[in-house]
Scaffold this motif. Structure first.
Motif, short mmCIF file in Angstrom:
data_model
loop_
_atom_site.label_atom_id
_atom_site.label_comp_id
_atom_site.label_asym_id
_atom_site.label_seq_id
_atom_site.Cartn_x
_atom_site.Cartn_y
_atom_site.Cartn_z
N ARG A 1 1.00 -10.41 2.71
CA ARG A 1 1.61 -9.98 1.45
C ARG A 1 0.86 -10.57 0.25
N THR B 1 -2.38 -8.69 -0.21
CA THR B 1 -2.12 -7.40 -0.83
C THR B 1 -1.87 -7.57 -2.32
N ALA B 2 -1.10 -8.59 -2.69
CA ALA B 2 -0.83 -8.87 -4.11
C ALA B 2 -2.12 -9.23 -4.84
N LYS B 3 -2.99 -9.97 -4.17
CA LYS B 3 -4.27 -10.35 -4.77
C LYS B 3 -5.11 -9.10 -5.05
N ALA B 4 -5.20 -8.21 -4.06
CA ALA B 4 -5.98 -6.98 -4.23
C ALA B 4 -5.42 -6.12 -5.36
N THR B 5 -4.11 -6.01 -5.43
CA THR B 5 -3.46 -5.23 -6.49
C THR B 5 -3.77 -5.83 -7.86
N ALA B 6 -3.67 -7.15 -7.97
CA ALA B 6 -3.94 -7.82 -9.24
C ALA B 6 -5.40 -7.67 -9.64
N GLU B 7 -6.31 -7.80 -8.67
CA GLU B 7 -7.73 -7.64 -8.97
C GLU B 7 -8.04 -6.22 -9.44
N GLN B 8 -7.38 -5.26 -8.84
CA GLN B 8 -7.58 -3.86 -9.24
C GLN B 8 -7.07 -3.65 -10.67
N ALA B 9 -5.92 -4.21 -10.98
CA ALA B 9 -5.37 -4.08 -12.33
C ALA B 9 -6.28 -4.77 -13.35
N ALA C 1 -1.34 -9.25 -14.77
CA ALA C 1 -2.20 -9.17 -13.59
C ALA C 1 -2.91 -10.50 -13.35
N ASP D 1 -0.39 -12.76 -11.81
CA ASP D 1 -0.16 -12.35 -10.43
C ASP D 1 -1.32 -12.78 -9.53
#
Length: 130
Positions: free
Chosen positions: A92, A95-103, A113, A116
């Motif tokens: 989890r 996944t949060a890291k990847a989402t934050a990096e994308q943002a 972001a 996060d």
């Protein structure tokens, strides 16, 4: 003489034990406490709390902001979110890291972001320390 440590989040008491050393990250940097430390109050940053117990083992905890206070060999850590290394869901967090990096790649000024990402990185670091 040990330090009595209590780490509390809004939901529950996360951790209680006697310790030889407590190390936290504040907004001014990392600080460690041993028995007899002068009274101190500080603002916690997103980071790892390391508690060296009297038996020699170390407990790693992820905290996401809050306060730390020490006085009379009592250390109180109050945090919005606190997770023992063993309780962290690494998948989890990744996944949060990847989402934050994308943002952040879409908007490098996205403060939420960036926060996060710090939380996710802290969780991954702490889980790896266990």
């Amino acid at each position: 003489m040990p330090i009595a440590v209590e780490l509390v989040s809004p939901e529950r008491v996360v951790f209680e034990a006697d310790a030889d050393v407590v190390i936290v990250r504040t907004t001014d940097g990392e600080i460690g406490f041993q028995a007899g430390h002068v009274p101190f109050v500080g603002v916690l940053a997103v980071g790892e709390v390391r508690v060296k117990l009297t038996d020699g083992s170390t407990v790693h905890i992820a905290v996401h902001r809050g306060f730390v206070e020490i006085a009379d060999n009592q250390c109180a850590i109050l945090s919005d979110v606190a997770e023992l290394a063993s309780d962290i869901d690494v998948a989890r967090a990744q996944t949060a890291k990847a989402t934050a990096e994308q943002a952040l790649s879409a908007d490098s000024d996205d403060a939420d972001a960036a926060y996060d990402l710090r939380k996710a990185n802290t969780r991954i670091l702490v889980a790896g320390s266990a």
